[in-house]
Scaffold this active site. Sequence first.
Site, PDB file in Angstrom:
ATOM      1  N   ASP A  45       1.116  -1.327   0.069  1.00  0.00           N
ATOM      2  CA  ASP A  45       0.174   0.225   0.095  1.00  0.00           C
ATOM      3  C   ASP A  45       1.216   1.433  -0.044  1.00  0.00           C
ATOM      4  O   ASP A  45       2.379   0.969   0.010  1.00  0.00           O
ATOM      5  CB  ASP A  45      -0.539  -0.117   1.555  1.00  0.00           C
ATOM      6  CG  ASP A  45      -1.448   1.193   1.332  1.00  0.00           C
ATOM      7  OD1 ASP A  45      -1.958   1.630   1.081  1.00  0.00           O
ATOM      8  OD2 ASP A  45      -1.516   1.699   2.753  1.00  0.00           O
TER       9      ASP A  45
ATOM     10  N   ASP B 280      -0.079   5.032   0.748  1.00  0.00           N
ATOM     11  CA  ASP B 280      -0.799   6.056   2.242  1.00  0.00           C
ATOM     12  C   ASP B 280      -0.297   6.334   3.345  1.00  0.00           C
ATOM     13  O   ASP B 280      -0.925   4.359   4.333  1.00  0.00           O
ATOM     14  CB  ASP B 280      -2.280   6.896   1.933  1.00  0.00           C
ATOM     15  CG  ASP B 280      -1.657   7.482   0.455  1.00  0.00           C
ATOM     16  OD1 ASP B 280      -1.400   8.481   0.044  1.00  0.00           O
ATOM     17  OD2 ASP B 280      -3.037   7.419  -0.440  1.00  0.00           O
TER      18      ASP B 280
ATOM     19  N   ASP C  36      -0.937  -0.106   6.035  1.00  0.00           N
ATOM     20  CA  ASP C  36      -0.975   0.166   7.145  1.00  0.00           C
ATOM     21  C   ASP C  36      -2.705   0.271   7.780  1.00  0.00           C
ATOM     22  O   ASP C  36      -3.345   0.382   9.077  1.00  0.00           O
ATOM     23  CB  ASP C  36      -1.252   1.578   7.379  1.00  0.00           C
ATOM     24  CG  ASP C  36      -1.484   2.556   6.745  1.00  0.00           C
ATOM     25  OD1 ASP C  36      -2.638   3.371   6.890  1.00  0.00           O
ATOM     26  OD2 ASP C  36      -1.510   2.264   5.728  1.00  0.00           O
TER      27      ASP C  36
END
Length: 251
Positions: free
Chosen positions: A11, A13, A205
Amino acid sequence: MNHHFKSYLFDLDGTVYNGDTPIDSAVAFIRKLNQQAIPYGFITNNSTKTTEQVADKLRKFHILVEPKQIVTSALATALYVKKQAAVSSVYVIGETGLEKAFANFQKDDEQPDAVIVGLDRQITYEKLSKAARFIREGAQFIATNPDRMLPSADGLVCGNGALVAAIAYAAQKEPVTIGKPNEEIVSMALEQLQFPKDETILVGDNYETDIMTGIQAGLATLHVQTGITVDCTIYEKQPTFSIASLKDWVI
């Protein structure tokens, strides 16, 4: 403990950077992958940027990457809509990445077959109203991604899910959502990058998007506590691994 995965899907961001600030442990780790010739790619629910723009941003952090290593929710959404025989015209809410992904589609500002909603930081009351009206009149409702909030240099900001929720409430209809946690974006990435599913690990995250996508797609998952979700223990389905940062991960 050493981990011998043959390929990594990241991922962006909250995992590789927060806003315009790189996450040093992630940048150092990706450089290490590159040095050891372990392939890696990126999937992102960010529909606002083109793959070229995403690659340029990563290169500023001294990460070696080509646009073909990146799959955005905008690209995944365009591919999905291409497969819909009933959709010949669209009304698009979004920024550059989504506009480019839908550049070859017929646009309709009055009676579209589908309404496509991606994050638009210049959203207006008129755009929201049009989208809800078209959907109430029968247009398909398709969202690039459901993110509630996004990490930024200034802290958390509203994600596309907030816009989608407003339109869904007004139109009294829920959308088809393409990006994470829908596994379609992972399937596209594995195919595009030619990564073996059973030897690839997904690093992210955000539990609700990144980790759930990996779980639903049948991938090993590595949760990093550098973005949205700090503690995964409250959830029924656990990531395969959870660590403070990629500094704690040994290849």
